[in-house]
Design a protein around this motif. Structure first.
Motif, PDB file in Angstrom:
ATOM      1  N   LEU A   1       0.831  -1.207   0.000  1.00  0.00           N
ATOM      2  CA  LEU A   1       0.000   0.000   0.000  1.00  0.00           C
ATOM      3  C   LEU A   1       0.864   1.255   0.000  1.00  0.00           C
ATOM      4  N   THR A   2       1.964   1.236   0.752  1.00  0.00           N
ATOM      5  CA  THR A   2       2.866   2.390   0.781  1.00  0.00           C
ATOM      6  C   THR A   2       3.490   2.634  -0.584  1.00  0.00           C
ATOM      7  N   PHE A   3       3.897   1.546  -1.276  1.00  0.00           N
ATOM      8  CA  PHE A   3       4.490   1.703  -2.603  1.00  0.00           C
ATOM      9  C   PHE A   3       3.490   2.272  -3.598  1.00  0.00           C
ATOM     10  N   VAL A   4       2.262   1.748  -3.593  1.00  0.00           N
ATOM     11  CA  VAL A   4       1.243   2.232  -4.530  1.00  0.00           C
ATOM     12  C   VAL A   4       0.876   3.678  -4.215  1.00  0.00           C
ATOM     13  N   ALA A   5       0.747   3.993  -2.916  1.00  0.00           N
ATOM     14  CA  ALA A   5       0.337   5.340  -2.523  1.00  0.00           C
ATOM     15  C   ALA A   5       1.393   6.385  -2.839  1.00  0.00           C
ATOM     16  N   ALA A   6       2.650   5.963  -3.043  1.00  0.00           N
ATOM     17  CA  ALA A   6       3.710   6.925  -3.340  1.00  0.00           C
ATOM     18  C   ALA A   6       3.490   7.626  -4.673  1.00  0.00           C
ATOM     19  N   PHE A   7       2.687   7.037  -5.576  1.00  0.00           N
ATOM     20  CA  PHE A   7       2.423   7.672  -6.865  1.00  0.00           C
ATOM     21  C   PHE A   7       1.375   8.778  -6.748  1.00  0.00           C
ATOM     22  N   VAL A   8       0.714   8.892  -5.605  1.00  0.00           N
ATOM     23  CA  VAL A   8      -0.263   9.967  -5.371  1.00  0.00           C
ATOM     24  C   VAL A   8       0.355  10.923  -4.367  1.00  0.00           C
ATOM     25  N   PRO A   9       0.834  12.084  -4.784  1.00  0.00           N
ATOM     26  CA  PRO A   9       1.536  12.967  -3.862  1.00  0.00           C
ATOM     27  C   PRO A   9       0.661  13.404  -2.690  1.00  0.00           C
TER      28      PRO A   9
ATOM     29  N   GLY B   1      -2.655  18.638  -9.443  1.00  0.00           N
ATOM     30  CA  GLY B   1      -1.555  19.557  -9.710  1.00  0.00           C
ATOM     31  C   GLY B   1      -0.237  19.066  -9.153  1.00  0.00           C
ATOM     32  N   SER B   2      -0.270  18.468  -7.942  1.00  0.00           N
ATOM     33  CA  SER B   2       0.952  17.921  -7.362  1.00  0.00           C
ATOM     34  C   SER B   2       1.485  16.759  -8.188  1.00  0.00           C
ATOM     35  N   LEU B   3       0.581  15.971  -8.757  1.00  0.00           N
ATOM     36  CA  LEU B   3       0.994  14.804  -9.540  1.00  0.00           C
ATOM     37  C   LEU B   3       1.680  15.200 -10.840  1.00  0.00           C
ATOM     38  N   VAL B   4       1.159  16.206 -11.523  1.00  0.00           N
ATOM     39  CA  VAL B   4       1.680  16.555 -12.852  1.00  0.00           C
ATOM     40  C   VAL B   4       2.649  17.728 -12.815  1.00  0.00           C
ATOM     41  N   ALA B   5       2.870  18.327 -11.633  1.00  0.00           N
ATOM     42  CA  ALA B   5       3.693  19.540 -11.571  1.00  0.00           C
ATOM     43  C   ALA B   5       5.138  19.261 -11.976  1.00  0.00           C
TER      44      ALA B   5
END
Length: 365
Positions: A248-256, A329-333
């Protein structure tokens, strides 16, 4: 004479300042119009962005298959199905152990609430059972009075989930087409553009693709670091469900931002209901330390090296993107800032003067 000359210089300076100010206003107006069009087309652009990110993540496997004689459609289909099965397997890896220990976790929650009430009944709080019951009655009354807002929020949440599923399906189909037809895009684009654009635009697009792939790889590596260190800390403390929490931590790292908060909250909650408040505080400290190292050291360093951006630029880009457009915005910034840097670097290369060729001398016969 000197007064007239100074007045002429002043008028010239004011005229130039007015022209520059007008140009800046026009640029700001066009930027605002572009952002408005982007927001209007966002339901289509967002799946496109996600599909592009997924394609950069899975392209190395597709390229490997194509180099070994697989046809483009077969290679893209295989990678897409493998990615889908892997995603479903990841969900199962998280859900199955949690479901298997659901009774234990439920009993842990009940025991935790009981211990919390016993602690609150003693000094220094001295909260009696009657006070707790009165507080619960007040909370129930507030919930009943707010039932309309709760229903509307529920409907909104259901709509958001439905939109998320539609976006996921569209992104998956777009990923397949990117993997299948991606290598043919630049030659097609070259044939469609006139003159010098036929060379400039494909070159910039190719560099942007490489930059985006570097961003996805660095983000995956950062998520792997988070999962390893936090999982190791959970294992040392003795918290159950270490593997699902690490995944879960690894997957959640892609969502800032929100992804890290959600994964950390789940880990602390499980530590609280299974091991008690002391271990929960230890887990919280571990997560805070790892997240601080990841957000302020590892991520800026890795992304600055892979994207060619300074670490301070990465931090500022994430902050600005989150302020303007929240999680999206955090994801694509960061990749957007990197691609802007790629475009600027290419323009600077084209505008710079070519290096003079070394002079050649011929010996006299």
């Amino acid at each position: 004479m000197r007064v007239t000359l100074n007045a002429t210089k002043t008028r010239t300076a004011l005229r130039i300042s007015a022209r520059v100010s007008l140009d800046i206003l026009l640029v700001l107006l066009m930027t605002a119009a572009g952002l408005w069009i982007l927001g209007w087309m966002w339901p289509v652009i967002w799946p496109l962005v996600i599909g592009l990110l997924l394609a950069t993540l899975t392209w190395p496997m597709t390229r490997f298959l194509r180099r070994h004689g697989w046809r483009p459609a077969l290679a893209a289909s295989t990678v897409t199905v493998t990615f889908l099965l892997g995603s479903m397997g990841t969900i199962a890896l998280i859900a199955v152990p949690v479901a298997a220990q659901a009774d234990e976790l439920t009993q842990g929650v009940i025991d935790g609430i009981t211990r919390l009430r016993e602690w609150a009944a003693g000094p220094p709080l001295n909260i009696s059972n009657d006070q707790v019951s009165a507080a619960l009655d007040t909370a129930v009354a507030r919930v009943q009075n707010s039932i309309g807002d709760i229903l509307s929020a529920t409907v909104t949440g259901v709509g958001a989930v439905a939109n998320g599923l539609i976006t996921a399906v569209l992104a998956l189909f777009l990923m397949f087409f990117f993997l299948k037809d991606g290598p043919r895009f630049l030659p097609w684009l070259t044939r469609q553009l006139p003159g010098r654009l036929a060379d400039d635009v494909p070159t910039v697009a190719s560099r942007c693709w490489e930059t985006l792939a570097s961003f996805v790889r660095s983000q995956a590596f950062v998520g792997l670091l988070d999962a390893v260190f936090i999982g190791l800390g959970l294992w040392i403390v003795g918290v159950p469900l270490v593997l699902p929490l690490s995944v879960l931590t690894f997957v959640a790292a892609f969502v800032p931002i929100v992804g890290a908060l959600f994964a950390g909250f789940v880990a602390v909650l499980i530590a609280l209901v299974s091991n008690g408040p002391t271990d929960a505080l230890i887990v919280l400290a571990i997560i805070v330390v790892v997240q601080q190292l990841e957000g302020n050291v590892f991520q800026p360093m890795l992304q600055s090296r892979s994207l060619g951006l300074h670490a301070a630029v990465v931090l500022l880009a994430v902050t600005l993107g989150g302020t303007l457009a929240g999680i999206t915005g955090s994801l694509v910034a960061v990749p957007l800032a990197a691609m802007i840097g790629v475009v600027w670097s290419y323009i600077r290369e084209q505008l710079s003067d070519p290096e003079p060729e070394p002079a050649t001398t011929t010996d006299a016969a």
